[in-house]
Design a protein around this motif. Structure first.
Motif, PDB file in Angstrom:
ATOM      1  N   ARG A 187     -53.207  28.986   1.054  1.00 27.49           N
ATOM      2  CA  ARG A 187     -53.094  27.581   0.662  1.00 27.49           C
ATOM      3  C   ARG A 187     -52.561  26.731   1.825  1.00 27.49           C
ATOM      4  O   ARG A 187     -53.086  25.651   2.116  1.00 27.49           O
ATOM      5  CB  ARG A 187     -52.158  27.438  -0.540  1.00 27.49           C
ATOM      6  N   LEU A 188     -51.517  27.252   2.497  1.00 30.12           N
ATOM      7  CA  LEU A 188     -50.926  26.497   3.602  1.00 30.12           C
ATOM      8  C   LEU A 188     -51.875  26.441   4.793  1.00 30.12           C
ATOM      9  O   LEU A 188     -52.031  25.383   5.421  1.00 30.12           O
ATOM     10  CB  LEU A 188     -49.581  27.112   4.012  1.00 30.12           C
ATOM     11  N   ALA A 189     -52.515  27.560   5.130  1.00 29.62           N
ATOM     12  CA  ALA A 189     -53.468  27.585   6.249  1.00 29.62           C
ATOM     13  C   ALA A 189     -54.619  26.607   5.993  1.00 29.62           C
ATOM     14  O   ALA A 189     -55.032  25.855   6.888  1.00 29.62           O
ATOM     15  CB  ALA A 189     -54.003  28.999   6.449  1.00 29.62           C
ATOM     16  N   ALA A 190     -55.130  26.609   4.750  1.00 35.46           N
ATOM     17  CA  ALA A 190     -56.215  25.684   4.392  1.00 35.46           C
ATOM     18  C   ALA A 190     -55.750  24.237   4.506  1.00 35.46           C
ATOM     19  O   ALA A 190     -56.482  23.364   4.987  1.00 35.46           O
ATOM     20  CB  ALA A 190     -56.691  25.974   2.970  1.00 35.46           C
ATOM     21  N   GLY A 191     -54.501  23.985   4.082  1.00 29.05           N
ATOM     22  CA  GLY A 191     -53.944  22.640   4.201  1.00 29.05           C
ATOM     23  C   GLY A 191     -53.822  22.203   5.649  1.00 29.05           C
ATOM     24  O   GLY A 191     -54.061  21.038   5.990  1.00 29.05           O
ATOM     25  N   LEU A 192     -53.445  23.137   6.524  1.00 33.13           N
ATOM     26  CA  LEU A 192     -53.331  22.824   7.950  1.00 33.13           C
ATOM     27  C   LEU A 192     -54.698  22.483   8.549  1.00 33.13           C
ATOM     28  O   LEU A 192     -54.829  21.528   9.326  1.00 33.13           O
ATOM     29  CB  LEU A 192     -52.709  24.010   8.704  1.00 33.13           C
TER      30      LEU A 192
ATOM     31  N   VAL B  87     -49.180  19.388   1.649  1.00 32.60           N
ATOM     32  CA  VAL B  87     -50.083  20.200   2.478  1.00 32.60           C
ATOM     33  C   VAL B  87     -50.690  21.322   1.630  1.00 32.60           C
ATOM     34  O   VAL B  87     -51.876  21.631   1.746  1.00 32.60           O
ATOM     35  CB  VAL B  87     -49.345  20.769   3.709  1.00 32.60           C
ATOM     36  N   LEU B  88     -49.865  21.935   0.767  1.00 35.12           N
ATOM     37  CA  LEU B  88     -50.372  22.989  -0.126  1.00 35.12           C
ATOM     38  C   LEU B  88     -51.407  22.429  -1.096  1.00 35.12           C
ATOM     39  O   LEU B  88     -52.427  23.078  -1.381  1.00 35.12           O
ATOM     40  CB  LEU B  88     -49.208  23.621  -0.890  1.00 35.12           C
ATOM     41  N   ALA B  89     -51.169  21.224  -1.594  1.00 36.48           N
ATOM     42  CA  ALA B  89     -52.125  20.588  -2.509  1.00 36.48           C
ATOM     43  C   ALA B  89     -53.447  20.312  -1.789  1.00 36.48           C
ATOM     44  O   ALA B  89     -54.534  20.529  -2.361  1.00 36.48           O
ATOM     45  CB  ALA B  89     -51.536  19.292  -3.063  1.00 36.48           C
ATOM     46  N   GLU B  90     -53.358  19.859  -0.538  1.00 44.00           N
ATOM     47  CA  GLU B  90     -54.565  19.663   0.273  1.00 44.00           C
ATOM     48  C   GLU B  90     -55.293  20.992   0.461  1.00 44.00           C
ATOM     49  O   GLU B  90     -56.522  21.062   0.421  1.00 44.00           O
ATOM     50  CB  GLU B  90     -54.201  19.080   1.641  1.00 44.00           C
ATOM     51  N   GLY B  91     -54.500  22.047   0.665  1.00 48.96           N
ATOM     52  CA  GLY B  91     -55.072  23.381   0.823  1.00 48.96           C
ATOM     53  C   GLY B  91     -55.819  23.838  -0.417  1.00 48.96           C
ATOM     54  O   GLY B  91     -56.902  24.442  -0.322  1.00 48.96           O
ATOM     55  N   ASP B  92     -55.263  23.551  -1.587  1.00 47.55           N
ATOM     56  CA  ASP B  92     -55.936  23.914  -2.846  1.00 47.55           C
ATOM     57  C   ASP B  92     -57.303  23.243  -2.929  1.00 47.55           C
ATOM     58  O   ASP B  92     -58.308  23.877  -3.311  1.00 47.55           O
ATOM     59  CB  ASP B  92     -55.080  23.494  -4.042  1.00 47.55           C
ATOM     60  N   ARG B  93     -57.367  21.963  -2.587  1.00 48.01           N
ATOM     61  CA  ARG B  93     -58.642  21.233  -2.639  1.00 48.01           C
ATOM     62  C   ARG B  93     -59.630  21.801  -1.619  1.00 48.01           C
ATOM     63  O   ARG B  93     -60.828  21.935  -1.895  1.00 48.01           O
ATOM     64  CB  ARG B  93     -58.401  19.739  -2.386  1.00 48.01           C
ATOM     65  N   PHE B  94     -59.106  22.144  -0.448  1.00 53.11           N
ATOM     66  CA  PHE B  94     -59.946  22.715   0.616  1.00 53.11           C
ATOM     67  C   PHE B  94     -60.563  24.038   0.158  1.00 53.11           C
ATOM     68  O   PHE B  94     -61.757  24.285   0.364  1.00 53.11           O
ATOM     69  CB  PHE B  94     -59.088  22.912   1.869  1.00 53.11           C
ATOM     70  N   LEU B  95     -59.742  24.888  -0.460  1.00 44.32           N
ATOM     71  CA  LEU B  95     -60.195  26.227  -0.863  1.00 44.32           C
ATOM     72  C   LEU B  95     -61.252  26.185  -1.957  1.00 44.32           C
ATOM     73  O   LEU B  95     -62.081  27.104  -2.070  1.00 44.32           O
ATOM     74  CB  LEU B  95     -59.001  27.072  -1.326  1.00 44.32           C
ATOM     75  N   GLU B  96     -61.255  25.132  -2.750  1.00 40.10           N
ATOM     76  CA  GLU B  96     -62.243  25.018  -3.827  1.00 40.10           C
ATOM     77  C   GLU B  96     -63.672  24.962  -3.278  1.00 40.10           C
ATOM     78  O   GLU B  96     -64.601  25.497  -3.888  1.00 40.10           O
ATOM     79  CB  GLU B  96     -61.967  23.758  -4.663  1.00 40.10           C
ATOM     80  N   THR B  97     -63.850  24.319  -2.147  1.00 38.09           N
ATOM     81  CA  THR B  97     -65.203  24.136  -1.606  1.00 38.09           C
ATOM     82  C   THR B  97     -65.419  24.742  -0.219  1.00 38.09           C
ATOM     83  O   THR B  97     -66.565  24.941   0.198  1.00 38.09           O
ATOM     84  CB  THR B  97     -65.517  22.626  -1.517  1.00 38.09           C
ATOM     85  N   ARG B  98     -64.322  25.040   0.490  1.00 40.71           N
ATOM     86  CA  ARG B  98     -64.479  25.471   1.893  1.00 40.71           C
ATOM     87  C   ARG B  98     -63.719  26.774   2.178  1.00 40.71           C
ATOM     88  O   ARG B  98     -63.273  27.007   3.292  1.00 40.71           O
ATOM     89  CB  ARG B  98     -63.998  24.349   2.819  1.00 40.71           C
TER      90      ARG B  98
ATOM     91  N   GLU C 233     -64.739  28.814   5.111  1.00 35.14           N
ATOM     92  CA  GLU C 233     -64.374  28.255   6.414  1.00 35.14           C
ATOM     93  C   GLU C 233     -63.028  28.812   6.887  1.00 35.14           C
ATOM     94  O   GLU C 233     -62.844  29.125   8.072  1.00 35.14           O
ATOM     95  CB  GLU C 233     -64.305  26.730   6.314  1.00 35.14           C
ATOM     96  N   LEU C 234     -62.082  28.961   5.947  1.00 35.63           N
ATOM     97  CA  LEU C 234     -60.786  29.554   6.279  1.00 35.63           C
ATOM     98  C   LEU C 234     -60.965  31.010   6.712  1.00 35.63           C
ATOM     99  O   LEU C 234     -60.394  31.439   7.722  1.00 35.63           O
ATOM    100  CB  LEU C 234     -59.831  29.477   5.093  1.00 35.63           C
TER     101      LEU C 234
END
Length: 633
Positions: A43-48, A150-161, A164-165
């Motif tokens: 979650r944190l890596a995706a947020g970064l 940042v973790l919340a951004e990571g959650d959104r990122f992981l849903e679709t990308r 990519e991580l």
């Protein structure tokens, strides 16, 4: 396992449901499993990545030990970026600014407790784009954002990308930089030690060749996590074994955090603890103070038990024997009556300490070995990521720095770079996959330190016939007599300080001078007690009381000289012929100790230049002189 990511993923796959991290924020230590840790890292890596972090970026991390420190570093590594770990002990504006600018850090992860330091200097850091704050605050300034965002951004990122991580993490190579770890900068500007993923995983494998752990083993990390000793031995080696680690509860002040250490040991009941000499001495003082409170009979029995243990254990590798069988039986009784209770006060499950940092005095090692929690001294340095050798439960010799880790070459060389035979002293030089990539933006220093893959440590030592490494100290700290002979002072300094309650710190000095001298930091409280005991009618402020105290210090030094009870323990020419008693101790605050609590000799010599010169006068050579009397005020 070539990268730290490979190491972590393998451990999660194998030990997913096991507890990895423990943290105490309120009433008790709460667990986090390997699988739960992985999800937070993702979650944190995706947020970064969502924030704009790119492979190769530098992200500084400034925080007390906590779960977010470990998770933060792993998340940084998953993005292909490098962590720049910073010591929480850095208070000076210039120290932080230098490291942040020199490393070209674009992002900073910081705890709420350390944020004020960043706020003071952020206007001087134009490269920094974002500051990620671990803790929830009432308000955030300019570039600051809470970790939860940042973790919340990571959650959104992981849903679709999500892919990519994964692709980003798989693109990380073994020789990519994992950390830029800065030296303490005691002689010049700090150097940024570039440590690769493979440096770390290789050193984990080397540690595993020395010490075997089980999934049930636990470590309470009481040393700073910014140092690679904290990384490799603190949590990466434990990760490799599926074991678990906890961090000391952060107090509102550094003093409160220190006071939490003994409390957390009792609560968490670790099986291992990493230590440095300063902490080891603190533990010993606490133990002895507790025994003293029980009265003279208990103290006398404790001393007798220690003496019996010392005589039976000797240096560990040669303990026992038929001639000492009666001491073994006696020791079993003492252990049940006394030592077992001491161990219980330290949690009751501790198997041993792992000692790193400065040289550990053999008497201190004998003490902990006697009470049944051996302190196994190791040797290493940051440029070697850091472990080179260690004593272990299976193979140890007190007074040595242990046996060499596997998959590591070592040689002892002279000033002409010629390899020396067993038993001869020279510079310790090592070669292995744990040797650093080099110094960040400093090719000259890199070329001087690493030659043909060999790391020139700058430390003096020798290998004995039994395969144990003996480290004698830094070449830069050598005493040099007026006839050119050299000697490493650390063993004398540590030995004398550890053998008496009247001397807190000592630094020997001889730079091609007629004789060796010493700067001594006394324990004024103990000296006052001494004077009160032998001359109760004297007022401490009187000249006569001060003279008695000074003569006591001289008497302690004289014990090691010709005719003294410890004569022959150290070569007499390296014992101080003159002593300067100082008003204040060497501390991190006055910058006479570095962040590893080692004396910064160059700065001490510069600071006390006039006192040192005075010691080579006829008046200064006498311990009872006006300057020493004034220092005891």
């Amino acid at each position: 396992m070539k990268t730290i990511i490979n190491l972590f993923e393998a451990s999660v796959k194998k030990y997913g449901g096991n507890t990895f991290l423990w943290e105490k924020k309120t009433a008790k230590f709460e667990p986090l499993t390997y699988q739960e840790t992985k999800m937070r890292v993702y979650r944190l890596a995706a947020g970064l990545i969502s924030m704009g972090v790119e492979a190769g970026d530098k992200i500084a991390l400034l925080s007390e030990g906590r779960n977010d420190w470990v998770i933060g570093e792993l998340a940084i590594l998953y993005t292909g970026a490098a962590n720049v770990p910073l010591s929480v002990k850095l208070e000076e504006k210039n120290d932080l600014i230098f490291r942040l600018k020199h490393s070209e850090a674009k992002y900073i992860m910081v705890s709420g407790g350390q944020l004020r330091k960043i706020r003071l200097i952020i206007n001087d850091l134009p490269l920094v784009e974002k500051i990620i704050v671990f803790d929830t605050l009432d308000a955030y300034d300019g570039k600051e954002t809470p970790m939860e965002n940042v973790l919340a951004e990571g959650d959104r990122f992981l849903e679709t990308r999500y892919d990519e991580l994964i692709a980003r993490s798989k693109a990380v190579k073994d020789n990519d930089i994992a950390n830029i770890s800065y030296t303490s900068g005691t002689t010049a500007d700090p150097k940024g030690i570039m440590l690769s993923h493979r440096n770390y995983t290789a050193n984990v494998e080397q540690c595993m060749s020395l010490v075997k752990l089980s999934r049930e083993d636990s470590n309470l990390i009481i040393i700073p996590l910014d140092h690679c000793f904290g990384h490799v031995v603190g949590f990466y080696a434990f990760m490799a074994y599926g074991a678990n680690v906890a961090t000391v509860q952060t107090g509102k002040t550094p003093i409160e955090s220190l006071k939490n250490i003994p409390l957390n040991i009792k609560e968490f009941r670790p099986t291992l603890i990493m230590s440095v000499p300063a902490l080891a001495k603190s533990f010993r003082k606490n133990i002895e103070a507790t025994i003293q409170k029980k009265g003279k009979t208990a103290e006398k029995l404790f001393r007798k038990a220690l003496q019996t243990a010392y005589e039976y254990n000797r240096e560990g590798y040669n303990k026992g024997g038929i001639a000492r069988i009666h001491k073994r039986l006696l020791l079993a009784i003492y252990d049940k009556l006394i030592f077992s209770k001491v161990r219980e006060a330290m949690g009751g499950r501790m198997k041993f300490f792992i000692g790193g940092g400065a040289l550990l005095d053999i008497e201190l090692q004998r003490f902990f070995y006697a009470i049944g929690i051996p302190m196994f001294q190791g040797y290493g340095l940051s440029e070697a990521t850091p472990v080179i050798s260690s004593n272990t439960p299976r193979k140890h010799k007190l007074g040595s720095s242990g046996v060499l880790a596997k998959k590591l070459k070592l040689k002892i060389v002279d000033s002409e770079d010629r390899a020396l035979p067993v038993g001869e002293q020279g510079e310790i030089v090592v070669k292995g996959e744990n040797v650093m990539l080099g110094y960040w933006k400093n090719p000259e220093a890199t070329k001087e330190t690493v030659r043909d893959g060999w790391l020139y440590t700058g430390d003096m030592g020798y290998m004995d016939k039994d395969g144990f490494l003996h480290v004698l100290g830094r070449f830069k700290s050598l005493l040099i007599s007026n006839d050119g002979e050299k000697y490493s002072p650390e063993g004398i300094e540590e030995g004398i300080c550890d053998s008496t309650k009247y001397i807190e710190q000592m630094m020997l000095h001889n730079n091609q001078d007629p004789y060796t001298v010493a700067l001594v930091v006394p324990d004024k409280t103990q000296l006052k007690k001494y004077v009160e005991r032998i001359r109760p009618e004297l007022d401490w402020d009187s000249i006569e009381a001060k003279e008695l105290a000074l003569k006591k210090i001289q008497e302690i030094i004289n014990r090691y000289k010709n005719g003294g009870v410890y004569a022959g323990e150290y070569p007499e020419r390296w014992l101080p012929a003159a002593i300067a008693v100082l008003e204040e101790p060497f501390t991190e605050q006055n910058r006479l100790l570095n962040s590893s609590l080692k004396m910064v000799r160059g700065k001490i010599e510069e600071y006390y230049k006039e006192r040192l010169e005075y010691l080579y006068t006829s008046e200064g050579k006498q311990i009872v002189n006006d300057k020493n009397i004034f220092s005891l005020k």
